[in-house]
Write a protein that holds these residues in place. Structure first.
Motif, PDB file in Angstrom:
ATOM      1  N   LYS A  74       0.576  -1.496   0.230  1.00 47.07           N
ATOM      2  CA  LYS A  74      -0.403   0.071  -0.164  1.00 47.07           C
ATOM      3  C   LYS A  74       1.181   1.579   0.288  1.00 47.07           C
TER       4      LYS A  74
ATOM      5  N   GLU B 263      -6.320  -4.190   5.153  1.00 48.02           N
ATOM      6  CA  GLU B 263      -5.779  -4.219   5.796  1.00 48.02           C
ATOM      7  C   GLU B 263      -4.784  -5.108   6.954  1.00 48.02           C
ATOM      8  N   ILE B 264      -4.137  -4.500   7.418  1.00 51.08           N
ATOM      9  CA  ILE B 264      -3.421  -5.294   8.398  1.00 51.08           C
ATOM     10  C   ILE B 264      -3.933  -4.908   9.880  1.00 51.08           C
ATOM     11  N   ASN B 265      -4.517  -6.844   9.646  1.00 51.50           N
ATOM     12  CA  ASN B 265      -5.151  -6.665  11.468  1.00 51.50           C
ATOM     13  C   ASN B 265      -4.434  -7.300  12.235  1.00 51.50           C
ATOM     14  N   GLY B 266      -3.401  -7.907  11.987  1.00 51.16           N
ATOM     15  CA  GLY B 266      -2.459  -8.427  12.944  1.00 51.16           C
ATOM     16  C   GLY B 266      -0.815  -8.754  12.146  1.00 51.16           C
ATOM     17  N   LEU B 267      -0.073  -8.076  13.418  1.00 49.40           N
ATOM     18  CA  LEU B 267       1.142  -8.248  12.822  1.00 49.40           C
ATOM     19  C   LEU B 267       2.051  -8.353  14.207  1.00 49.40           C
TER      20      LEU B 267
ATOM     21  N   LYS C  11      -1.464 -10.751   9.234  1.00 52.83           N
ATOM     22  CA  LYS C  11      -3.017 -11.243   8.939  1.00 52.83           C
ATOM     23  C   LYS C  11      -3.146 -10.015   7.757  1.00 52.83           C
TER      24      LYS C  11
ATOM     25  N   LEU D  91     -10.345  -0.708  15.608  1.00 53.57           N
ATOM     26  CA  LEU D  91     -12.325  -0.202  14.981  1.00 53.57           C
ATOM     27  C   LEU D  91     -12.361  -1.966  13.751  1.00 53.57           C
TER      28      LEU D  91
ATOM     29  N   ASN E 222      -4.043   2.173   9.257  1.00 52.82           N
ATOM     30  CA  ASN E 222      -3.626   1.591   9.604  1.00 52.82           C
ATOM     31  C   ASN E 222      -2.811   1.215  10.784  1.00 52.82           C
TER      32      ASN E 222
ATOM     33  N   ALA F 193      -0.529  -0.446  11.811  1.00 49.44           N
ATOM     34  CA  ALA F 193       0.491  -1.114  11.789  1.00 49.44           C
ATOM     35  C   ALA F 193       1.258  -1.382  10.102  1.00 49.44           C
TER      36      ALA F 193
ATOM     37  N   SER G 133       0.625  -5.469  16.784  1.00 50.44           N
ATOM     38  CA  SER G 133      -0.133  -4.861  16.356  1.00 50.44           C
ATOM     39  C   SER G 133      -1.105  -5.631  16.112  1.00 50.44           C
ATOM     40  N   GLY G 134      -2.018  -5.732  16.956  1.00 47.78           N
ATOM     41  CA  GLY G 134      -3.167  -6.087  16.789  1.00 47.78           C
ATOM     42  C   GLY G 134      -3.843  -7.655  17.209  1.00 47.78           C
ATOM     43  N   TYR G 135      -4.053  -8.398  16.021  1.00 47.87           N
ATOM     44  CA  TYR G 135      -5.040  -9.975  16.841  1.00 47.87           C
ATOM     45  C   TYR G 135      -4.236 -10.464  16.680  1.00 47.87           C
TER      46      TYR G 135
ATOM     47  N   ILE H 135     -10.120  -6.686  11.954  1.00 52.53           N
ATOM     48  CA  ILE H 135     -10.183  -5.545  12.795  1.00 52.53           C
ATOM     49  C   ILE H 135      -8.845  -3.927  11.953  1.00 52.53           C
ATOM     50  N   ILE H 136      -8.960  -3.242  12.613  1.00 50.65           N
ATOM     51  CA  ILE H 136      -7.752  -2.203  12.547  1.00 50.65           C
ATOM     52  C   ILE H 136      -7.170  -1.444  13.158  1.00 50.65           C
ATOM     53  N   PRO H 137      -6.439  -2.496  13.854  1.00 54.77           N
ATOM     54  CA  PRO H 137      -5.437  -2.179  15.433  1.00 54.77           C
ATOM     55  C   PRO H 137      -5.437  -0.514  15.569  1.00 54.77           C
TER      56      PRO H 137
END
Lengths: 456, 456
Positions: A238, A300-304, A324, B214, B225, B227, B306-308, B316-318
């Motif tokens: 992105k 979107e990155i949801n987890g890292l 993720k 979010l 985002n 992340a 970050s995040g999940y 989600i958006i962390p």
């Protein structure tokens, strides 16, 4: 006819609210096996209600999980259209219990709102339809159109058996259009037509460097750091102006036409910085944040995660890094194709010194969009306008509702998302509630709508 | 004189090994307050040994934590140099206990190795020096040079009180050079001169977007985002050819001269891919992996989150993304300056739509390098060669030993890292051990060394 039915609903409001409370008292938590019998009891409540209302054919259809209730009444004649009404009788778990002001399964009315798990999602909204069917039968002896009812018990666990069931009984469920009341309005008392949803696809991938975390002094400079490799790889996906850089990502996106941009522009907006706490809103270059969330695809990155996450310092080179990702898709984009493109991009941009493993998320959904000028939609808009005395706004939503796409793809019919929830309903959270005036206005809207669409 | 002392050591080998075992039986776990008294008893063991050996001045120096043992013998005359010998008598915790084949505090000899917590790190290596001092006194009535001994009890907890103590008693600890035996050889029986260590500096930083995680459908496209912002930011820090891209990062790095590159080239290497399991070795453009790990600065991500992070998908958006970084530094680089440059880089490359918070790691160390041709070093090399009958290799190490830098900066003296450990010693792990032949060869080397350096 309409007045007669609306009057009946008003006169019997107390009875209907008592029946809704009974419905809400049943802890139909589909994900919790200890509630197995409660879920079945709830299915039977729905089946009995439909029988008592006047549906001659009511079936408890077994699945590998919780049963689905099917009912039909097809005596409106071949000139009248057939609607497939979809809803769900199962609910989310009520936890955390200590945050509820009243018991989740003991409905309580406070300040014009009915509090209970499922009050809005989706028992309250399903019940509006049940009551309207009942009122039509009780006052006119019939329904204004042909009706098929499909109320499942597994929506909160991903509708695990629904697609298979619908596909195997396509003829039985076939209709001219579908109606779902499992969504909300953009603001209290602001009637809303939701005419589009995004699809999604996702995956998670891991970059592996060394077999174990390494001493960053002994090995720093000799092996690739998977976390840094991950940063390089993700940063290629992105641009900083929020344009996805994956080859072909936008190729099949239907362009956003001027009239739709105006429609989106006219929908009430949200100051995204205020509502989210983010320092500022950002959006894809060339599009407003509202356009981007409603009608442009996202990645979107949801987890890292990688390496040490505790307090202080641990001077390691992590063995792995994992990300993720999910993409939200718009009409034209095929989830499988997009997943393939993302995989290809990752493979093409894989840094040296790490190996790649990918877990494709099996669940996916196509985007859905109905022509906002389709007669089934405009009649819904008129019905809302008459009841709420306010022009409805037309919105597309960034979220995904798989069942909508399934109805679209299996039956090739428009899906009307006639949601009466409000932003304050606290779905899936403690103290879920539904405003009583939306309950009555919702019923009235539905009465108008069935009467109007009989001639479409 | 040398032969006499070496013979004495050989003749009394059993006694010395018994004394070392007694030393190893004392569970001087500095981090564990339940071992408080054990640590003190161990300090007293060291003090008593030094007194009994022949040191006239022995002090138990109190700190805010565990005591430090200081001893001196300065009767070698002003023509002889003064050495500051540093070691530590505390050990790492023995956990996990169930993985030890013999008890961690019950020394056991198997297959030519002495097994016990501290056998190599650092009691075994400290004891070689204690025994050599003892043997010199017992056979010659004196030491060949002036000696100051500094054996602390807090190395395994970051030498919390050492710097302050050394600084406050600078005169007392001042010497012409320092010797530390708390490191290892690159291979069994391969004498090694460690003539350089890296410094380090670190920090952790967090990018915050929205106040909470979010829904990626509702808000994807309207907010940054964190992340992805983190990926963009991190990717600017290092190129794919492992060159750090932070402005000024290399400005003060002392260039790697040809003769040192040859020295590094001649040191035994490691196939980094085989030893770490990484798919291939990578290194800074223009340098080999061996040069990079030994003598070029690095920047590594130690942790990223970050995040999940659970199983499956959470769309989600962390709210935040955090990275932990450390840089390993080489001579010329000031840790504070480098930390400032990293902070500056982060601030300059901060993406829009997120806010930044930085936690600077307070601990840092300058790199250390001694001229491999310095007489104190060449004498050590000769001593190793004579004992092991093999030319020593000269290496720099990517790790950091803060006490080395402190001795350098406080006393401005060369530090000789004369380590006798082996790669199989399992420091800090269950079944720590030390080879008995390194114990005897180590003592012999030290005898040679003291005798040689008296005339430097």
């Amino acid at each position: 006819m309409v007045d007669q039915v609306v009057t009946y609903l008003q006169q019997h409001q107390d009875t209907y609210i008592e029946q809704l409370k009974e419905f809400l008292r049943m802890p139909s938590v589909s994900t919790d096996s200890s509630h197995h019998q409660d879920v079945r009891n709830t299915a039977e409540f729905v089946a009995n209600f439909l029988s008592n209302a006047g549906f001659k054919k009511v079936e408890v259809q077994e699945t590998e999980g919780h049963p689905l209730i099917f009912a039909e009444w097809l005596e409106a004649g071949t000139n009248a259209p057939t609607v497939l009404f979809y809803g769900h009788y199962d609910v989310q778990p009520p936890d955390p219990l200590d945050q509820w002001k009243s018991q989740p399964f003991e409905p309580d009315i406070r300040d014009g709102r009915l509090y209970a798990r499922g009050a809005s999602d989706d028992k309250g909204q399903v019940f509006m339809h049940l009551a309207v069917f009942d009122a039509f039968f009780k006052t006119t002896g019939e329904l204004p159109l042909n009706v098929k009812v499909c109320i499942e018990g597994e929506e909160e666990i991903g509708s695990a058996n629904l697609y298979q069931l619908l596909e195997s009984k396509k003829e039985q469920f076939q209709a001219d259009f579908a109606v779902i009341s499992d969504s909300g309005m953009v603001a209290n008392d602001q009637p809303t037509i939701l005419y589009g949803l995004k699809g999604f696809t996702g995956l998670e991938f891991t970059l592996k460097g060394p077999d174990n975390d390494l001493h960053s002094g002994m090995y720093g400079g000799a092996v690739r750091n998977p976390a840094m490799a991950m940063a390089h790889l993700l940063s290629t996906m992105k641009s900083e102006d929020e344009v996805v850089q994956i080859d072909g990502f936008y190729d099949q996106v239907e362009p956003l036409e001027d009239d739709e941009r105006q429609l989106i522009q006219s929908a009430p907006g949200e100051d995204y910085s205020t509502s989210t706490g983010a320092p500022e809103a950002v959006s894809e270059k060339g599009y407003t944040a509202k356009e981007h969330t409603m009608a442009r695809p996202t990645l979107e990155i949801n987890g890292l995660y990688s390496g040490y996450q505790g307090e202080g310092t641990k001077t390691i080179i992590p063995s792995t890094a994992t990300a993720k990702l999910t993409c939200r898709l718009v009409p034209g984009q095929d989830p499988q194709d997009i997943q393939d493109l993302v995989v290809q991009h990752i493979e093409n941009h894989l840094p040296a010194g790490v190996t790649l493993s990918i877990k494709r998320e099996p669940l996916s959904a196509k985007a859905y969009r109905v022509d906002p000028n389709h007669p089934f939609i405009t009649k819904a808009a008129e019905s809302l306008q008459e009841t709420f005395a306010k022009d409805p706004v037309f919105v597309r939503m960034g979220g995904s509702i798989p069942v909508v796409e399934w109805m679209d793809s299996l039956f090739d019919i428009p899906v009307v998302l006639l949601g009466f929830g409000t932003p304050d309903d606290r779905l899936h959270s403690p103290n879920e509630s539904f405003p009583l005036d939306h309950l009555t206005k919702g019923m009235e809207t539905i009465v108008h709508y069935w009467s109007k669409v009989r001639s479409v």
